[in-house]
Motif scaffolding. Structure first.
Motif, mmCIF file in Angstrom:
data_model
loop_
_atom_site.group_PDB
_atom_site.id
_atom_site.type_symbol
_atom_site.label_atom_id
_atom_site.label_comp_id
_atom_site.label_asym_id
_atom_site.label_seq_id
_atom_site.Cartn_x
_atom_site.Cartn_y
_atom_site.Cartn_z
ATOM 1 N N ALA A 170 0.820 -1.223 0.000
ATOM 2 C CA ALA A 170 0.000 0.000 0.000
ATOM 3 C C ALA A 170 0.850 1.267 0.000
ATOM 4 N N ASP A 171 0.295 2.298 -0.644
ATOM 5 C CA ASP A 171 0.914 3.629 -0.646
ATOM 6 C C ASP A 171 0.232 4.537 0.380
ATOM 7 N N HIS A 172 -1.073 4.312 0.604
ATOM 8 C CA HIS A 172 -1.821 5.106 1.579
ATOM 9 C C HIS A 172 -2.722 4.180 2.386
ATOM 10 N N GLY A 173 -3.108 4.666 3.564
ATOM 11 C CA GLY A 173 -4.084 3.919 4.361
ATOM 12 C C GLY A 173 -5.016 4.897 5.042
ATOM 13 N N ILE A 174 -6.236 4.400 5.383
ATOM 14 C CA ILE A 174 -7.064 5.208 6.275
ATOM 15 C C ILE A 174 -6.835 4.664 7.677
ATOM 16 N N LEU A 175 -6.508 5.599 8.573
ATOM 17 C CA LEU A 175 -5.976 5.238 9.889
ATOM 18 C C LEU A 175 -6.879 5.806 10.974
ATOM 19 N N LEU A 176 -7.408 4.917 11.818
ATOM 20 C CA LEU A 176 -8.273 5.347 12.923
ATOM 21 C C LEU A 176 -7.426 5.434 14.195
ATOM 22 N N THR A 177 -7.472 6.603 14.844
ATOM 23 C CA THR A 177 -6.604 6.852 16.013
ATOM 24 C C THR A 177 -7.415 7.413 17.178
ATOM 25 N N ARG A 178 -6.797 7.338 18.359
ATOM 26 C CA ARG A 178 -7.412 7.993 19.524
ATOM 27 C C ARG A 178 -6.749 9.349 19.715
ATOM 28 N N THR A 179 -7.560 10.398 19.672
ATOM 29 C CA THR A 179 -7.001 11.743 19.833
ATOM 30 C C THR A 179 -7.420 12.371 21.154
ATOM 31 N N ASP A 180 -8.428 11.799 21.828
ATOM 32 C CA ASP A 180 -8.835 12.367 23.112
ATOM 33 C C ASP A 180 -9.251 11.258 24.087
ATOM 34 N N PRO A 181 -8.280 10.763 24.875
ATOM 35 C CA PRO A 181 -8.594 9.650 25.788
ATOM 36 C C PRO A 181 -9.501 10.057 26.948
ATOM 37 N N GLU A 182 -9.704 11.360 27.128
ATOM 38 C CA GLU A 182 -10.567 11.794 28.239
ATOM 39 C C GLU A 182 -12.046 11.729 27.876
ATOM 40 N N ARG A 183 -12.344 11.495 26.621
ATOM 41 C CA ARG A 183 -13.753 11.389 26.208
ATOM 42 C C ARG A 183 -14.140 9.910 26.152
ATOM 43 N N PRO A 184 -15.452 9.589 26.151
ATOM 44 C CA PRO A 184 -15.862 8.184 26.004
ATOM 45 C C PRO A 184 -15.262 7.577 24.746
ATOM 46 N N LYS A 185 -15.140 6.253 24.744
ATOM 47 C CA LYS A 185 -14.286 5.622 23.726
ATOM 48 C C LYS A 185 -14.707 5.936 22.285
ATOM 49 N N HIS A 186 -16.019 6.011 22.011
ATOM 50 C CA HIS A 186 -16.429 6.291 20.635
ATOM 51 C C HIS A 186 -16.222 7.762 20.260
ATOM 52 N N ALA A 187 -16.122 8.627 21.265
ATOM 53 C CA ALA A 187 -16.107 10.076 20.986
ATOM 54 C C ALA A 187 -14.707 10.643 20.818
ATOM 55 N N GLY A 188 -13.683 9.887 21.224
ATOM 56 C CA GLY A 188 -12.340 10.461 21.193
ATOM 57 C C GLY A 188 -11.499 10.004 20.020
ATOM 58 N N LEU A 189 -12.133 9.594 18.932
ATOM 59 C CA LEU A 189 -11.392 9.023 17.795
ATOM 60 C C LEU A 189 -11.331 10.002 16.617
ATOM 61 N N THR A 190 -10.249 9.912 15.844
ATOM 62 C CA THR A 190 -10.113 10.756 14.645
ATOM 63 C C THR A 190 -9.479 9.920 13.530
ATOM 64 N N MET A 191 -9.971 10.121 12.306
ATOM 65 C CA MET A 191 -9.479 9.361 11.146
ATOM 66 C C MET A 191 -8.537 10.232 10.303
ATOM 67 N N PHE A 192 -7.502 9.592 9.760
ATOM 68 C CA PHE A 192 -6.539 10.280 8.890
ATOM 69 C C PHE A 192 -6.275 9.433 7.647
ATOM 70 N N VAL A 193 -5.738 10.115 6.628
ATOM 71 C CA VAL A 193 -5.081 9.395 5.533
ATOM 72 C C VAL A 193 -3.598 9.397 5.872
ATOM 73 N N VAL A 194 -2.978 8.214 5.886
ATOM 74 C CA VAL A 194 -1.550 8.151 6.212
ATOM 75 C C VAL A 194 -0.761 7.673 4.995
#
Ligand SMILES: Cc1cc2nc3c(=O)[nH]c(=O)nc-3n(C[C@H](O)[C@H](O)[C@H](O)COP(=O)(O)OP(=O)(O)OC[C@H]3O[C@@H](n4cnc5c(N)ncnc54)[C@H](O)[C@@H]3O)c2cc1C
Length: 411
Positions: A170-194
């Motif tokens: 692969a040259d690119h991926g869609i990457l799901l990350t945790r950006t805010d651990p202080e929020r509930p688990k579904h609410a603290g996630l952010t997606m990127f193209v890597v």
């Protein structure tokens, strides 16, 4: 639905057939008895094949024209898939990009991301992968721990993904990350193209029980991603991921395509093999073939019906889960019956250069029953979101993620 082609569909099918014949010399074809290709070994040929098909207008037909698609229908897409199978052209190298990553970029990406990525994805100039699962979060995807921490105009990513199909090419991926651990688990996630070639990305292959190594583990060590590569708003990653997952369930068997070996191959195999089996084995094999044919045809026609619904309202809903479940179960019955027909020979076939299609497929199907949502998880989704049954008790839905498990970093 009417299973015969309408006059328009028949004309479209003839055009597709014609294009495949015109470009036959430039396309990769499966050898007799061969059921799939290994992207590790035939990457250049697979990329070339997809580019030729894209230039002929046969890739991403349902995508909008402005992003390199044809603005076509799902029925046209199904016709192309059928004609590619008939011509023995193997599955496209960028199937994850076309089926899941591209639709996610279309739905949630910026105009700049769509312009930069989508046409190249369709031509396999860039191959894409989906970086969601981790060692401690698969079914419970929202429990993921790979972190992205903002640093000016960039995000710094640390963590590990696993079972990442095609990451090795692969040259690119869609990457799901945790950006805010202080929020509930579904609410603290952010997606990127890597960018899979960025410094700090390490890909290691994993070998499956069927012998092939289609997927990998991927490590992120201080990988820097520009903020312009974010897909959706910070904290909106779960909503973005749901777009990917629903498209994934349609891509894996939700639209009437067979998984594994087609049921017609089983019927031909049964004609060959049944007379050679001893009477007691013959009875059991006949029953297995009968059950498999019924399940496979039911899954196929239910998939066609779903295709009709999808053609009318466009967006796959939770009912796509039923299609994936049925298609996987049918594929399991078909490959089990194929192995049963081989009898003791199945053992030799699995380890020799002979006709090993049946044992190989049998070893591969359990993975499909896990990928894109396990059978059990899909049944939960059907129970809760389609049938409206009471949900599973979930104690961790509202608490901050950091209150339950340590966040971030490689395990
Ligand atoms: C062939 C293949 C390709 C894949 N490709 C990718 C890829 O490209 N990208 C990617 O991100 N991931 C990929 N995956 C990973 C896949 O998404 C996960 O394996 C899947 O989500 C299951 O997660 P897990 O392996 O952690 O199993 P677990 O979630 O740990 O599940 C273990 C068992 O527990 C059961 N279980 C879990 N939760 C429940 C529940 N609530 N109720 C009832 N039973 C439950 C499951 O059904 C399963 O039987 C791939 C997997 C396979 C097999």
């Amino acid at each position: 639905m009417d299973f015969d082609d309408s006059p328009d569909e028949a004309a479209y099918r003839a055009r597709v057939r014609d294009l495949l014949e015109q470009h036959a010399d430039e396309l990769l074809h499966l050898a007799p008895g061969q059921e799939g290709v290994d992207a590790r070994r035939q990457e250049p040929e697979m990329r070339r094949t997809q580019r030729v098909l894209a230039e002929a207008g046969l890739v991403g037909v349902t995508w909008p024209r402005e992003y390199g698609g044809q603005g076509g229908t799902l029925v046209q897409q199904a016709i192309i898939a059928q004609e590619l199978a008939r011509a023995r052209v193997p599955g496209l190298i960028n199937h994850i990009g076309i089926g899941m990553c591209g639709p996610t970029v279309i739905a949630h990406g910026s105009q700049d991301q769509r312009d930069r990525y989508l046409a190249r994805l369709l031509r396999a100039d860039d191959v894409w992968c989906q970086l969601f699962s981790e060692p401690a979060s698969g079914s419970d995807l929202a429990a993921l721990r790979t972190t992205a921490v903002r640093d000016g105009d960039e995000w710094v990513v640390n963590g590990q993904k696993v079972w990442t199909t095609l990451a090795h090419v692969a040259d690119h991926g869609i990457l799901l990350t945790r950006t805010d651990p202080e929020r509930p688990k579904h609410a603290g996630l952010t997606m990127f193209v890597v960018d899979m070639h960025a410094p700090g990305v390490t890909v290691r292959p994993l070998r499956q029980m069927g012998g092939q190594a289609d997927f990998n583990e991927v490590f992120f060590d201080d990988v820097r991603i520009p903020d312009s590569e974010r897909l959706g708003e910070p904290g909106e990653g779960w909503r973005v991921a749901l777009t990917t997952l629903m498209n994934e369930r349609v891509a894996i068997g939700g639209a009437g395509g067979d998984i594994g070996l087609p049921v017609e191959a089983l019927v031909a195999h049964a004609r060959d093999r049944l007379p050679e089996l001893a009477a007691d084995r013959q009875v059991l094999a006949r029953q297995a073939v009968g059950r498999a044919v019924v399940a496979a045809l039911a899954a196929r026609y239910t998939g066609y019906r779903r295709l009709t619904v999808l053609s009318q309202n466009g967006i796959p809903g939770p009912e796509a889960s039923a299609g994936k479940l049925a298609a996987t179960e049918a594929a399991r019955l078909v490959s089990d019956a194929g192995v049963r027909l081989l009898g003791d020979e199945a053992v030799y076939a699995a380890t020799s250069d002979g006709d090993d299609r049946w044992p190989r497929t049998q070893a591969w199907i359990p993975g499909i029953a896990i990928a894109g949502g396990t059978d059990q998880v899909l049944r939960n989704i059907l129970g809760e979101r389609v049938l409206g049954l009471p949900p599973e008790p979930r104690s961790d839905k509202t608490a901050a993620f950091s209150a339950g498990r340590p966040a971030g970093g490689r395990r």
